[in-house]
Write a protein that holds these residues in place. Sequence first.
Motif, PDB file in Angstrom:
ATOM      1  N   GLN A 144       0.828  -1.217   0.000  1.00 22.71           N
ATOM      2  CA  GLN A 144       0.000   0.000   0.000  1.00 22.71           C
ATOM      3  C   GLN A 144       0.860   1.264   0.000  1.00 22.71           C
ATOM      4  O   GLN A 144       0.341   2.365  -0.224  1.00 22.71           O
ATOM      5  N   GLY A 145       2.153   1.104   0.271  1.00 24.61           N
ATOM      6  CA  GLY A 145       3.054   2.253   0.316  1.00 24.61           C
ATOM      7  C   GLY A 145       3.758   2.537  -0.989  1.00 24.61           C
ATOM      8  O   GLY A 145       4.614   3.423  -1.049  1.00 24.61           O
ATOM      9  N   ALA A 146       3.423   1.800  -2.046  1.00 19.29           N
ATOM     10  CA  ALA A 146       4.031   2.019  -3.367  1.00 19.29           C
ATOM     11  C   ALA A 146       2.904   2.116  -4.390  1.00 19.29           C
ATOM     12  O   ALA A 146       2.289   1.115  -4.750  1.00 19.29           O
ATOM     13  N   ILE A 147       2.613   3.327  -4.834  1.00 15.64           N
ATOM     14  CA  ILE A 147       1.473   3.593  -5.714  1.00 15.64           C
ATOM     15  C   ILE A 147       1.974   3.800  -7.146  1.00 15.64           C
ATOM     16  O   ILE A 147       2.789   4.689  -7.406  1.00 15.64           O
ATOM     17  N   LYS A 148       1.474   3.001  -8.055  1.00 15.17           N
ATOM     18  CA  LYS A 148       1.920   3.062  -9.442  1.00 15.17           C
ATOM     19  C   LYS A 148       1.596   4.411 -10.067  1.00 15.17           C
ATOM     20  O   LYS A 148       0.530   4.979  -9.838  1.00 15.17           O
ATOM     21  N   VAL A 149       2.544   4.924 -10.873  1.00 11.08           N
ATOM     22  CA  VAL A 149       2.364   6.206 -11.529  1.00 11.08           C
ATOM     23  C   VAL A 149       2.777   6.075 -12.992  1.00 11.08           C
ATOM     24  O   VAL A 149       3.609   5.221 -13.345  1.00 11.08           O
ATOM     25  N   ASP A 150       2.203   6.901 -13.827  1.00  9.09           N
ATOM     26  CA  ASP A 150       2.524   6.928 -15.253  1.00  9.09           C
ATOM     27  C   ASP A 150       4.027   7.154 -15.437  1.00  9.09           C
ATOM     28  O   ASP A 150       4.580   8.129 -14.910  1.00  9.09           O
ATOM     29  N   ALA A 159       8.088  12.480  -7.101  1.00  8.09           N
ATOM     30  CA  ALA A 159       8.465  12.588  -5.687  1.00  8.09           C
ATOM     31  C   ALA A 159       7.698  13.715  -5.013  1.00  8.09           C
ATOM     32  O   ALA A 159       7.205  13.554  -3.887  1.00  8.09           O
ATOM     33  N   LEU A 160       7.576  14.862  -5.669  1.00  8.46           N
ATOM     34  CA  LEU A 160       6.834  15.986  -5.097  1.00  8.46           C
ATOM     35  C   LEU A 160       5.383  15.621  -4.855  1.00  8.46           C
ATOM     36  O   LEU A 160       4.781  16.033  -3.856  1.00  8.46           O
ATOM     37  N   ILE A 161       4.804  14.848  -5.757  1.00 10.05           N
ATOM     38  CA  ILE A 161       3.426  14.409  -5.572  1.00 10.05           C
ATOM     39  C   ILE A 161       3.309  13.547  -4.317  1.00 10.05           C
ATOM     40  O   ILE A 161       2.293  13.561  -3.622  1.00 10.05           O
ATOM     41  N   GLY A 162       4.400  12.842  -3.974  1.00 12.33           N
ATOM     42  CA  GLY A 162       4.371  11.946  -2.827  1.00 12.33           C
ATOM     43  C   GLY A 162       4.137  12.624  -1.498  1.00 12.33           C
ATOM     44  O   GLY A 162       3.699  11.971  -0.545  1.00 12.33           O
ATOM     45  N   ALA A 308      -6.081  13.017   1.701  1.00 17.39           N
ATOM     46  CA  ALA A 308      -6.012  12.283   0.435  1.00 17.39           C
ATOM     47  C   ALA A 308      -6.299  10.792   0.586  1.00 17.39           C
ATOM     48  O   ALA A 308      -5.966  10.172   1.593  1.00 17.39           O
ATOM     49  N   ASP A 309      -6.895  10.252  -0.440  1.00 16.63           N
ATOM     50  CA  ASP A 309      -6.843   8.823  -0.730  1.00 16.63           C
ATOM     51  C   ASP A 309      -5.850   8.709  -1.875  1.00 16.63           C
ATOM     52  O   ASP A 309      -6.174   9.013  -3.025  1.00 16.63           O
ATOM     53  N   VAL A 310      -4.638   8.308  -1.577  1.00 13.93           N
ATOM     54  CA  VAL A 310      -3.566   8.416  -2.566  1.00 13.93           C
ATOM     55  C   VAL A 310      -3.785   7.525  -3.780  1.00 13.93           C
ATOM     56  O   VAL A 310      -3.267   7.814  -4.869  1.00 13.93           O
ATOM     57  N   PRO A 315      -2.616   9.569  -8.954  1.00 16.88           N
ATOM     58  CA  PRO A 315      -2.827   9.630 -10.408  1.00 16.88           C
ATOM     59  C   PRO A 315      -3.519  10.921 -10.851  1.00 16.88           C
ATOM     60  O   PRO A 315      -3.210  11.455 -11.928  1.00 16.88           O
ATOM     61  N   PHE A 316      -4.437  11.432 -10.031  1.00 20.66           N
ATOM     62  CA  PHE A 316      -5.137  12.668 -10.365  1.00 20.66           C
ATOM     63  C   PHE A 316      -4.163  13.842 -10.452  1.00 20.66           C
ATOM     64  O   PHE A 316      -4.171  14.609 -11.422  1.00 20.66           O
ATOM     65  N   PHE A 317      -3.290  13.969  -9.469  1.00 15.33           N
ATOM     66  CA  PHE A 317      -2.322  15.062  -9.484  1.00 15.33           C
ATOM     67  C   PHE A 317      -1.305  14.874 -10.605  1.00 15.33           C
ATOM     68  O   PHE A 317      -0.847  15.848 -11.208  1.00 15.33           O
TER      69      PHE A 317
END
Length: 361
Positions: A144-150, A159-162, A308-310, A315-317
Amino acid sequence: MRGALLHAVGDDKLDIRDDFTLTPVGPSDVRVKIKATGVCHSDLSVLTGVLPMPLPVIPGHEGAGEVVEVGDHVTSVQPGDHVIINWTPACGDCPNCIVGQPNLCTTYVMKSFMEARFVYGGQTPAFGMAGCGTWAEEIVVPWQGAIKVDPEVPYEAAALIGCGITTGVGAVINTAKVRPGSTVAVVGCGGVGLSVIQGARVSGATTILAIDPLESKHELAKKVGATHACTPDQLMDAIGTLTGGQGFDYGFEVVGKSAAIMTAWQATRRGGDVVVVGAGAMDDQVPLTAFGLLFEGKNILSSLYGGADVRRDFPFFANLYKAGKLDLESMISSRIRLADLNDAVAALRSGEVLRQIVMFD
């Protein structure tokens, strides 16, 4: 493996060393090779003891990287995926998760105080800040601590989004739910404060006042979306000029000090929302009166991690960034190497820099 270690609160220097190893990857864990990580004020709060962490600890919580190994039970990501680190993994089962507040889940945060993920010197355990420790080349986190990103999103932007972007933009969109046409005051123009300003711009606020004692920060605040800027001692004049003396619909505190909360309170109109975003100390009391709390009619909102619900918001950000709606490049002061971290921390203490990003090979 290289990393930066804090042995004791108040140490002048981080111990930058190359003999770290990781604990084994469990069935529900993910091992991530960190590619970029921010130098954030929350990291500084760990170094000074404002945010308590078990010691010795590898700081860093705002990071992005590539998955290199997953446990047998992990299906959300696979090796080669680009991910953003989520420093508050949601367990999915606690009362906060069940009622839709995963940002308040403390299950894994509490575990991080008991489970050391690193070893150095061959046998000495070390903890990771908030279970992360992104000031190291690799980390192990729950899935749950690693969220896939484009993968089109650069690692430093991811990283900033994190942390900074999610905390600031999320405070506007999720916590305050700023309405188009509103007036907004933002106390503090660091990385998270600039993210609040960008969130207010994206949300359609028509007047956005950036408040910071350092006038050198005002120009950048305007570049990313503030319509006006002032120092705290100029606030009353700004309230008169910009709101006819009524105050702003929303006042965001993004410093982590009781004095800044009171500045946000002062800036906000009767019936408006005062949103506390900064991470403050446990002994810093806010001097509000019972009379004022009732008769001013202001709402005090706490915004931890931007509400947030990350899984939804990362992905939204990222999509807002790809669409040119979020200016992340302007928020990066410099890109540095791990060996430069002590200098970066000194620069952060000075208050003159925004986000310095450590780039790993």
